[in-house]
Design an enzyme around this catalytic site. Structure first.
Site, PDB file in Angstrom:
ATOM      1  CD1 TRP A 164     -59.063  28.407 117.672  1.00 17.68           C
ATOM      2  CD2 TRP A 164     -57.437  27.021 117.050  1.00 17.68           C
ATOM      3  NE1 TRP A 164     -59.647  27.217 117.345  1.00 17.68           N
ATOM      4  CE2 TRP A 164     -58.666  26.338 116.964  1.00 17.68           C
ATOM      5  CE3 TRP A 164     -56.268  26.333 116.712  1.00 17.68           C
ATOM      6  CZ2 TRP A 164     -58.762  25.010 116.547  1.00 17.68           C
ATOM      7  CZ3 TRP A 164     -56.364  25.010 116.300  1.00 17.68           C
ATOM      8  CH2 TRP A 164     -57.604  24.369 116.220  1.00 17.68           C
ATOM      9  NE  ARG A 176     -59.002  37.004 117.948  1.00 21.41           N
ATOM     10  CZ  ARG A 176     -58.986  36.505 119.180  1.00 21.41           C
ATOM     11  NH1 ARG A 176     -58.190  35.502 119.483  1.00 21.41           N
ATOM     12  NH2 ARG A 176     -59.754  37.011 120.121  1.00 21.41           N
ATOM     13  CD  GLU A 183     -60.634  36.236 126.480  1.00 22.76           C
ATOM     14  OE1 GLU A 183     -60.257  37.255 125.871  1.00 22.76           O
ATOM     15  OE2 GLU A 183     -59.997  35.168 126.465  1.00 22.76           O
ATOM     16  NE  ARG A 205     -56.463  25.739 120.175  1.00 19.77           N
ATOM     17  CZ  ARG A 205     -56.892  26.436 121.224  1.00 19.77           C
ATOM     18  NH1 ARG A 205     -56.162  26.483 122.317  1.00 19.77           N
ATOM     19  NH2 ARG A 205     -58.047  27.073 121.179  1.00 19.77           N
ATOM     20  CD1 TRP A 218     -54.726  32.675 124.673  1.00 14.79           C
ATOM     21  CD2 TRP A 218     -55.450  31.301 123.085  1.00 14.79           C
ATOM     22  NE1 TRP A 218     -55.462  33.417 123.779  1.00 14.79           N
ATOM     23  CE2 TRP A 218     -55.915  32.604 122.795  1.00 14.79           C
ATOM     24  CE3 TRP A 218     -55.788  30.255 122.217  1.00 14.79           C
ATOM     25  CZ2 TRP A 218     -56.693  32.893 121.681  1.00 14.79           C
ATOM     26  CZ3 TRP A 218     -56.562  30.548 121.102  1.00 14.79           C
ATOM     27  CH2 TRP A 218     -57.004  31.846 120.849  1.00 14.79           C
ATOM     28  CG  ASP A 259     -60.747  39.190 122.628  1.00 14.17           C
ATOM     29  OD1 ASP A 259     -59.676  38.964 123.210  1.00 14.17           O
ATOM     30  OD2 ASP A 259     -61.529  38.266 122.291  1.00 14.17           O
ATOM     31  CB  THR A 276     -56.339  24.914 125.466  1.00 10.77           C
ATOM     32  OG1 THR A 276     -55.901  26.212 125.044  1.00 10.77           O
ATOM     33  CG2 THR A 276     -57.424  25.080 126.521  1.00 10.77           C
ATOM     34  CG  ASN A 317     -57.524  39.241 125.357  1.00  7.58           C
ATOM     35  OD1 ASN A 317     -57.449  38.066 125.035  1.00  7.58           O
ATOM     36  ND2 ASN A 317     -58.157  39.643 126.456  1.00  7.58           N
TER      37      ASN A 317
END
Length: 583
Positions: free
Chosen positions: A413, A353, A218, A156, A266, A326, A200, A284
């Site tokens: 995101w 989210r 995850e 990113r 992230w 999540d 990232t 999460n």
């Protein structure tokens, strides 16, 4: 029709020659298409990026950091392109990367130098006004198990400081490269690859510290935020987002669960100079199935404030306690002032989210308000400033539920923008729900640590659209306008003083909306792929430019269930392509 133009300095044969070179190179290797940039080269002398310049990035003609300024507004004071002339906006140069993964980075611009990353940790440097490729760096990931990385091999963007460019990598390194040559200045490893961690995000530089976070929720990785010395790469501090026993919040986890508790960081955070606080979102918990880890599970699904000198956590606000859907909390916290019910606040806002738009007092972490911006049934309301979740919406091994939004969120995101003129937040929104059921799971490093099965489905409240762009009034949290989309809307937002909001669509167009009304004032020619990228704008001389990546990928094609199976979504072409527009 698709673009069919090229600039004289970025001719297609040159690109093909560059992209044909091997990508599996030593990590310090730089592919160059010209000699190292010198003062007499077209981009001119490179102006170092100081802490003072970063502190005034909101007024800079460039785009010096991921969300333009420390407040993460995604707003530019440039108004050369405005509501009165945007209809004349034309493509002026473009560049094909050759990669078919998701392209998510914004162009980062200092003077006439542009830096933009590609999937698998490529880094390109251009002359921002013409598209002349100055140098190219490619990280060697040939020995890295990319299948342990969620979700897609994306990056990113970069940070700028001094005469260096900083990039975080999928194998958990942070690099400093010389901005004019692309040569590696230092390379610091933070975690081993292949164990579920990856990086990232675009780094954030504050007072000479390079601040980074890590993915891996995850996979049961224990999340953290780390600070490195911008000159040397030496780690200054590292703050875990999952507290151990005896630490504040440690009693919100069952015995031993903190070691695999998730809490990835992230996405790039923000910085509040008034309180000298880093403001960062936390992801999460692991595993997904909450019955395996009773408790609030701090600091997952939270926004936290940290001391940038030490990493010590000052306060937190948790968006979704004991998350089992999540829903994360990593979406960018945007710092803004607002007035709610007659009282002025120094706030942060975030479109979570879980489908709620939050305003939180950034001085102490207290909730100001929360309003639904998407169909939300799991988080059903609030009591004494704390979210209340519906027990009927909690899955278990023998219990399947249907709830909204899906784990992809009311917003994922892709970042919002906040306009101080309209006092609106512009939110790229998903309209999905899901079926979810518990499953048995055990932890093994490098393998998914979920404990749930799921299917993304249509939202019955939005049967004809997977997405939308909406404006939210910051003083009330209520919707001001909405633009509906039959396809998911996964493009980041850019707002400008020209009365415009830019964002790219999944079917390959860059839109310019009227910031006040949402009317479409301009739509680009069709680009070669759908947009995940984050647009940015900059000025060189008297000319303002707008740039964005087209390059479909990311999590939706992998995890999108019925949405990903939609023929219109399946038919989105792949392939990374940077487009730059000007009057």
């Amino acid at each position: 029709m698709k673009f069919a133009y090229r600039t004289s300095v970025t001719r297609r044969p040159l690109r093909k020659a560059v992209l044909a070179l091997p990508v599996a190179l030593a990590c310090a290797t730089v592919l160059t298409v010209s000699s190292p940039v010198r003062a007499e080269d077209p981009a001119g002398p490179y102006q170092p990026v100081t802490s003072e310049r970063l502190g005034h990035a909101a007024q800079d003609n460039g785009w010096l950091m991921y969300r333009h300024d420390y407040s993460s507004t995604g707003y530019s004071v440039l108004d050369g392109v405005n509501a009165g002339n945007v209809a004349q906006l034309k493509p002026v140069w473009d560049y094909e990367t050759g990669s078919k993964s998701g392209h998510e980075a914004p162009p980062i611009v200092n003077g006439d130098y542009m830096f933009i990353t590609t999937p698998k940790n490529g880094l390109l440097a251009f002359q921002a006004s013409t598209g002349k490729l100055l140098w190219k760096y490619q990280r060697d990931l040939s020995d890295v198990g990319l299948k342990t990385i969620c979700c897609d091999v994306v990056n990113r963007g970069v940070a700028l400081y001094g005469s260096n460019v900083y990039m975080a990598t999928l194998d958990n390194h942070v690099l400093a490269l010389d901005a004019t040559t692309g040569k590696v200045v230092w390379d610091q490893a933070l975690e081993a690859p292949d164990l579920g961690y990856a990086m990232t995000l675009a780094p954030l530089v504050v007072k000479g510290h390079v601040i980074v976070g890590v993915s891996g929720g995850e996979y049961g990785g224990r999340g953290f935020i780390a600070s490195l010395d911008a000159r040397t790469g030496k780690q200054i501090w590292r703050q875990s987002t999952i507290p151990a026993p005896g630490e504040p919040g440690g009693d919100t986890w069952p015995k031993g669960a903190y070691k695999t508790g998730g809490g990835a960081t992230w996405l790039t955070g923000s910085y509040d100079p008034q309180t000298d606080s880093l403001i960062w979102g936390v992801g999460n918990p692991g595993p997904w199935l909450a019955v395996l880890r009773p408790g609030d599970n701090l600091y997952t699904d939270s926004v936290i404030a940290l001391n940038p000198a030490t990493g010590k956590i000052k306060w937190h606000y948790q968006y979704t306690p004991n998350d089992t859907w999540d829903y994360d909390g990593t979406n960018e916290p945007v710092l803004t002032d607002l007035t709610y019910q007659g009282k002025a606040y120094k706030a942060l806002v975030s479109a979570s989210r879980n489908g709620w738009f939050y305003a939180v007092d950034r001085t102490n972490g207290q909730l100001i308000y929360a309003e639904k911006f998407a169909h939300a049934t799991s988080v059903s309301g609030f009591k004494d400033g704390r979210p209340v979740t519906d027990p009927a919406m909690r899955p278990d091994v023998d219990k399947e539920i249907f709830t909204c939004p899906s784990f992809l969120g009311g917003k994922n995101w892709w970042p919002i923008a906040v306009d101080p003129q309209t006092h609106f937040a512009y939110v790229p929104t998903l309209h999905t729900c899901m079926k979810m059921k518990g499953a048995s799971v055990s932890y093994k490093a490098g393998l998914p640590f979920l404990g749930e099965t799921f299917t993304v489905m249509r939202d019955p409240e939005h049967p004809d659209e997977w997405g939308s762009v909406q404006a939210i009034d910051l003083n009330s949290g209520k919707q001001a306008w909405s633009f509906k989309s039959a396809l998911p809307w996964n493009g980041g937002m850019l707002a400008t003083a020209g009365g415009l909001v830019f964002s790219g669509s999944a079917d390959g167009y860059l839109y310019a909306f009227d910031a006040k009304t949402g009317s479409v004032l301009w739509k680009s020619p069709k680009m070669s792929s759908g947009v995940l990228g984050v647009p940015s704008t900059w000025k060189v001389g008297d000319r303002q430019y707008v740039g964005v990546y087209a390059g479909w990928g990311g999590g939706v094609p992998i995890w999108g269930g019925d949405m990903a199976k939609d023929p219109r979504v399946r038919s989105i072409p792949l392939g990374g392509h940077l487009y730059v527009f000007a009057l």
